[in-house]
Design an enzyme around this catalytic site. Structure first.
Site, mmCIF file in Angstrom:
data_model
loop_
_atom_site.group_PDB
_atom_site.id
_atom_site.type_symbol
_atom_site.label_atom_id
_atom_site.label_comp_id
_atom_site.label_asym_id
_atom_site.label_seq_id
_atom_site.Cartn_x
_atom_site.Cartn_y
_atom_site.Cartn_z
ATOM 1 N N HIS A 138 48.498 76.265 54.607
ATOM 2 C CA HIS A 138 47.709 75.698 56.036
ATOM 3 C C HIS A 138 47.992 75.341 57.142
ATOM 4 C CE1 HIS A 138 46.832 71.278 53.555
ATOM 5 N NE2 HIS A 138 47.372 71.144 54.721
ATOM 6 N N GLU A 143 42.625 76.422 55.960
ATOM 7 C CA GLU A 143 42.645 76.261 53.942
ATOM 8 C C GLU A 143 42.794 78.096 53.914
ATOM 9 O OE1 GLU A 143 43.864 74.080 52.375
ATOM 10 O OE2 GLU A 143 42.944 72.089 52.684
HETATM 11 C C1 F6R Z 1 47.921 67.010 59.749
HETATM 12 C C2 F6R Z 1 47.733 68.875 59.750
HETATM 13 C C3 F6R Z 1 48.442 69.202 58.416
HETATM 14 C C4 F6R Z 1 49.774 68.766 58.010
HETATM 15 C C5 F6R Z 1 49.517 69.352 56.618
HETATM 16 C C6 F6R Z 1 51.492 68.923 56.345
HETATM 17 O O1 F6R Z 1 47.066 66.699 60.978
HETATM 18 O O2 F6R Z 1 47.312 69.152 60.423
HETATM 19 O O3 F6R Z 1 48.257 70.749 58.427
HETATM 20 O O4 F6R Z 1 50.379 69.230 58.959
HETATM 21 O O5 F6R Z 1 48.851 68.994 55.546
HETATM 22 O O6 F6R Z 1 51.100 67.346 55.860
HETATM 23 P P1 F6R Z 1 52.650 66.435 55.521
HETATM 24 O O7 F6R Z 1 53.424 66.540 57.191
HETATM 25 O O8 F6R Z 1 52.166 65.343 55.053
HETATM 26 O O9 F6R Z 1 53.438 67.039 54.662
#
Ligand code: F6R
Length: 261
Positions: A138, A143
């Site tokens: 995503h 999603e």
């Molecule tokens: C957050 C967002 C999400 C995250 C993704 C990765 O604003 O839009 O798409 O970028 O879930 O999250 P991390 O960096 O925590 O692995």
């Protein structure tokens, strides 16, 4: 899509921060699209360092965040409002009235989403959008099976995302089920995209994004259609890329790249 394979998380963070600093130095009133999560934390630290030590100025900048959990108020310590305030906004000189984070507590979500989209347009559109990627491919909270033409709206989080994000909450049961998120179509209108990814658990999603078919099962694959998308990843996140050596070769052949002896 330009794939830059970095030697470390630190290098990813610095390279991404430099892209933003270069933009602000040529366009001080740029509109930045921002992401939360663990991946951009190093980049925010570097931007704060650049602000404090190199005078990087955010006084004319406008920001729009990608998403927010529905039901969490801005002072909730897991809300994205709180995250952004703690990790970036309170350390730099961006005017509070120029900051936009989707509201997780709006009474009329539909009207709020329409307002958010219009506000981005009224501010001239997003110059650079920072993105992370979920282990399910995503971008923002679009999603798998989200329309690649989608706009800002409410989405139900996938079980995988709830499990992934449970690390920030006391338990998976506390992770909100709904989020308000920019759509893939909204993101694709940004003039430049910077996607950051590190660690092995992102390797499959990164390979699907860069080398898989463009499809809703990996919404990040839409980046293949963007005219100016840069992907900064480490060796672990690059682990499943078939053309990895080619991406590295390209970087060594770029004008200004350090020449090997
Ligand atoms: C957050 C967002 C999400 C995250 C993704 C990765 O604003 O839009 O798409 O970028 O879930 O999250 P991390 O960096 O925590 O692995």
């Amino acid at each position: 899509m330009e794939v830059v394979i970095c030697r470390s998380y630190d290098e990813i963070s610095k390279a991404a921060a430099k892209e933003i600093a270069d933009l602000l130095n040529t366009k001080p009133d740029a509109v930045l699209g921002l992401a939360t999560g663990s991946t951009p934390l190093g980049m925010y630290k570097e931007l704060v360092r650049m602000h404090k030590h190199d005078g990087l100025d955010f006084s004319q900048v406008t920001t729009f965040n990608l998403d927010e959990y529905v039901g969490l108020s801005p002072d909730h310590d897991q809300s994205y409002h709180y995250f952004m305030h703690e990790n970036l906004f309170k350390h730099i000189n961006v005017p509070p009235q120029n900051i936009h984070v989707p509201s997780g507590t709006a009474k009329n979500h539909k009207a709020f989403c329409a307002w958010y989209e219009q506000r981005i347009k009224d501010c001239g559109g997003i110059d650079v959008q920072v993105l992370g990627i979920g282990s399910d491919g995503h971008i923002a909270f679009n999603e798998p099976t989200s329309s690649l033409g989608s706009r800002t709206r409410i989405k139900t989080l996938a079980k995988q995302t709830i499990e992934d994000n449970a690390r920030f909450f006391k338990s998976a049961g506390e992770v909100p089920i709904y989020a308000i998120t920019m759509g893939v179509g909204t993101i694709m209108e940004a003039r430049k995209l910077l996607l950051l990814a590190n660690k092995k658990n992102k390797a499959k999603a990164v390979a699907d994004m860069v080398e898989g078919p463009v499809c809703t099962m990996c919404t990040a694959s839409a980046l293949q259609l963007h005219p100016d998308a840069m992907v900064f990843i480490d060796e672990d996140a690059a682990g499943e890329l078939k053309m990895k050596d080619y991406y590295k070769w390209i970087q060594t052949k770029k004008p200004g790249a350090p020449k090997s002896a």
